[in-house]
Write a protein that holds these residues in place. Structure first.
Motif, PDB file in Angstrom:
ATOM      1  N   LEU A  74       6.482  -1.124   0.681  1.00 50.62           N
ATOM      2  CA  LEU A  74       5.383  -2.090   0.619  1.00 50.62           C
ATOM      3  C   LEU A  74       5.392  -2.729  -0.756  1.00 50.62           C
ATOM      4  O   LEU A  74       5.448  -2.033  -1.774  1.00 50.62           O
ATOM      5  N   CYS A  75       5.334  -4.051  -0.788  1.00 48.91           N
ATOM      6  CA  CYS A  75       5.329  -4.776  -2.060  1.00 48.91           C
ATOM      7  C   CYS A  75       3.998  -5.491  -2.245  1.00 48.91           C
ATOM      8  O   CYS A  75       3.552  -6.234  -1.368  1.00 48.91           O
ATOM      9  N   ILE A  76       3.357  -5.243  -3.380  1.00 48.12           N
ATOM     10  CA  ILE A  76       2.178  -6.019  -3.773  1.00 48.12           C
ATOM     11  C   ILE A  76       2.531  -6.694  -5.103  1.00 48.12           C
ATOM     12  O   ILE A  76       2.291  -6.144  -6.179  1.00 48.12           O
ATOM     13  N   PRO A  77       3.142  -7.879  -5.045  1.00 49.89           N
ATOM     14  CA  PRO A  77       3.677  -8.527  -6.250  1.00 49.89           C
ATOM     15  C   PRO A  77       2.599  -8.808  -7.291  1.00 49.89           C
ATOM     16  O   PRO A  77       1.578  -9.433  -6.997  1.00 49.89           O
ATOM     17  N   THR A  78       2.848  -8.335  -8.502  1.00 52.42           N
ATOM     18  CA  THR A  78       1.890  -8.473  -9.601  1.00 52.42           C
ATOM     19  C   THR A  78       2.660  -8.679 -10.901  1.00 52.42           C
ATOM     20  O   THR A  78       3.666  -8.015 -11.146  1.00 52.42           O
ATOM     21  N   TRP A  79       2.189  -9.597 -11.726  1.00 53.32           N
ATOM     22  CA  TRP A  79       2.811  -9.804 -13.032  1.00 53.32           C
ATOM     23  C   TRP A  79       2.628  -8.576 -13.915  1.00 53.32           C
ATOM     24  O   TRP A  79       1.627  -7.864 -13.808  1.00 53.32           O
ATOM     25  N   ASP A  80       3.563  -8.376 -14.807  1.00 54.58           N
ATOM     26  CA  ASP A  80       3.438  -7.313 -15.800  1.00 54.58           C
ATOM     27  C   ASP A  80       2.192  -7.566 -16.654  1.00 54.58           C
ATOM     28  O   ASP A  80       1.892  -8.712 -17.012  1.00 54.58           O
ATOM     29  N   THR A  81       1.470  -6.494 -16.963  1.00 52.86           N
ATOM     30  CA  THR A  81       0.209  -6.487 -17.723  1.00 52.86           C
ATOM     31  C   THR A  81      -0.953  -7.115 -16.954  1.00 52.86           C
ATOM     32  O   THR A  81      -2.055  -7.222 -17.481  1.00 52.86           O
ATOM     33  N   ARG A  82      -0.733  -7.498 -15.719  1.00 56.17           N
ATOM     34  CA  ARG A  82      -1.820  -8.005 -14.880  1.00 56.17           C
ATOM     35  C   ARG A  82      -2.248  -6.917 -13.896  1.00 56.17           C
ATOM     36  O   ARG A  82      -1.632  -5.864 -13.815  1.00 56.17           O
ATOM     37  N   ALA A  83      -3.283  -7.199 -13.127  1.00 56.21           N
ATOM     38  CA  ALA A  83      -3.828  -6.195 -12.214  1.00 56.21           C
ATOM     39  C   ALA A  83      -3.656  -6.625 -10.767  1.00 56.21           C
ATOM     40  O   ALA A  83      -3.850  -7.803 -10.440  1.00 56.21           O
ATOM     41  N   PRO A  84      -3.302  -5.694  -9.885  1.00 58.71           N
ATOM     42  CA  PRO A  84      -3.327  -6.012  -8.454  1.00 58.71           C
ATOM     43  C   PRO A  84      -4.744  -6.395  -8.035  1.00 58.71           C
ATOM     44  O   PRO A  84      -5.722  -5.865  -8.559  1.00 58.71           O
ATOM     45  N   GLU A 143      -6.547  -1.999  -1.903  1.00 54.87           N
ATOM     46  CA  GLU A 143      -7.025  -1.352  -0.675  1.00 54.87           C
ATOM     47  C   GLU A 143      -5.922  -1.295   0.378  1.00 54.87           C
ATOM     48  O   GLU A 143      -5.752  -0.276   1.060  1.00 54.87           O
ATOM     49  N   SER A 144      -5.158  -2.379   0.511  1.00 59.97           N
ATOM     50  CA  SER A 144      -4.056  -2.395   1.481  1.00 59.97           C
ATOM     51  C   SER A 144      -3.012  -1.343   1.132  1.00 59.97           C
ATOM     52  O   SER A 144      -2.501  -0.640   2.016  1.00 59.97           O
ATOM     53  N   ALA A 145      -2.692  -1.231  -0.155  1.00 63.91           N
ATOM     54  CA  ALA A 145      -1.702  -0.245  -0.589  1.00 63.91           C
ATOM     55  C   ALA A 145      -2.198   1.178  -0.353  1.00 63.91           C
ATOM     56  O   ALA A 145      -1.430   2.054   0.065  1.00 63.91           O
ATOM     57  N   VAL A 146      -3.478   1.408  -0.597  1.00 63.99           N
ATOM     58  CA  VAL A 146      -4.051   2.744  -0.395  1.00 63.99           C
ATOM     59  C   VAL A 146      -3.997   3.135   1.079  1.00 63.99           C
ATOM     60  O   VAL A 146      -3.595   4.252   1.430  1.00 63.99           O
ATOM     61  N   LYS A 147      -4.391   2.227   1.950  1.00 62.08           N
ATOM     62  CA  LYS A 147      -4.368   2.525   3.387  1.00 62.08           C
ATOM     63  C   LYS A 147      -2.939   2.767   3.872  1.00 62.08           C
ATOM     64  O   LYS A 147      -2.688   3.666   4.681  1.00 62.08           O
ATOM     65  N   TRP A 148      -2.018   1.952   3.389  1.00 61.43           N
ATOM     66  CA  TRP A 148      -0.614   2.111   3.782  1.00 61.43           C
ATOM     67  C   TRP A 148      -0.078   3.461   3.318  1.00 61.43           C
ATOM     68  O   TRP A 148       0.593   4.174   4.074  1.00 61.43           O
ATOM     69  N   ALA A 149      -0.383   3.818   2.077  1.00 61.49           N
ATOM     70  CA  ALA A 149       0.086   5.095   1.537  1.00 61.49           C
ATOM     71  C   ALA A 149      -0.529   6.276   2.286  1.00 61.49           C
ATOM     72  O   ALA A 149       0.149   7.284   2.536  1.00 61.49           O
TER      73      ALA A 149
END
Length: 303
Positions: free
Chosen positions: A143-153, A159-165
């Motif tokens: 699962l990819c949640i693209p985020t810039w370095d030093t930025r925040a998802p 929430e999507s990542a938590v449910k997937w995990a």
């Protein structure tokens, strides 16, 4: 508000432009063109990664973790720069590529090879927009949640990542959450997952929990704000199911015969509706903040 990657890449852009100007001044116009191009690409990335814009989709990373050809060609000065920079920084820091923070849960940096992957054929949550998923990991759930370095998802992505995990853990899969170095973006998602698993009470406790196991982690203000917003929505008290209330009343008032039960059900539903309407009117008149979802049994004693 920290500028983070925006400031770093802007400085890189300026440095490359100085090199371009110097080489051009020396009379090597053709040789100077690549430096000008790299400078312009760095400037574009600096703008797109600014907190007020925050456009990680600029790089075109696909949901499967790969980059399209046009992106590799167009953004090659940036994409290959961050890969080389990441490997050199790891060699210097000598930090472990991943850390086990809980049973079946790992956090770490970009897995550039299979040797940097935790054991157990884990499911992978990728929090980067600048690193590719290597071909050797094509068989792992991803699962990819693209985020810039030093930025925040974004809270929704968290929430999507938590449910997937959680779904993958239910399938007895270990989870590996990574960003570039396993210090910020991946920590943000891992904090939320630890809260959802009931390991800790809140994300602040989760941050301390992770730091005890991976000391170099650091959440910045943007990442803490994103977790705080996620907590407000994710951890709000669930609403009571009205059907459960009706079923409870029916159970208490049923006489045991089928026809009587049907009449009792209809009567109970009607009475609940009337009671709810009356209570709403009373609450509005008296300005008492009382919700229908928390009715006491005494409200239904006349049903």
């Amino acid at each position: 508000m920290s500028l983070g990657i925006s400031r770093l890449i802007a400085f890189k852009s300026l440095s490359l432009f100085w090199v371009f100007a110097y080489i051009r001044k020396m009379g090597y116009s053709l040789l100077s063109i690549p430096f000008l191009y790299a400078s312009l690409i760095s400037l574009l990335v600096s703008i797109a990664s600014h907190p007020s814009i925050n456009l990680p989709l600029l790089l075109g990373k696909k949901p499967d973790g790969s980059f399209p050809i046009w992106s590799i060609v167009m953004f090659s000065p940036f994409l290959y720069f961050v890969r080389i920079f990441s490997l050199l920084r790891r060699l210097r820091s000598r930090e472990e590529p991943y850390t086990k923070v809980y049973d079946g849960l790992y956090i770490g940096g970009w897995p550039a090879s299979l040797g940097m992957l935790p054991p157990g054929n884990p499911a992978i949550v990728d929090c980067t927009c600048e690193f590719p998923r290597i071909s050797e990991l094509s068989g792992n759930p991803y699962l990819c949640i693209p985020t810039w370095d030093t930025r925040a998802p974004q809270p929704g992505d968290i929430e999507s990542a938590v449910k997937w995990a959680c779904r993958k853990r239910a399938q007895s899969r270990p989870i590996f959450i990574h960003c570039a170095y396993g210090h910020g973006r991946s920590v943000t998602v891992t904090c939320a997952l630890l809260v959802s698993l009931g390991v800790v009470e809140d994300w602040k406790a989760a941050e301390k929990f992770i730091q005890e196991r991976r000391p170099r982690i650091h959440l910045n203000d943007l990442q803490r704000q994103s977790l705080e917003e996620w907590s407000r929505h994710r951890l709000s008290s669930p609403q009571t199911n009205k059907r459960t209330q009706v079923s409870s009343i029916i159970h208490e008032n049923s006489s045991g015969t089928p026809h009587t039960n049907e009449r009792t059900q209809k009567h109970a539903i009607c009475q609940v509706g009337k009671k709810q309407t009356n209570l709403q009117n009373k609450a509005q008149d008296s300005s008492i903040p009382r919700t229908i979802d928390h009715l006491h049994k005494s409200d239904f004693q006349n049903i």
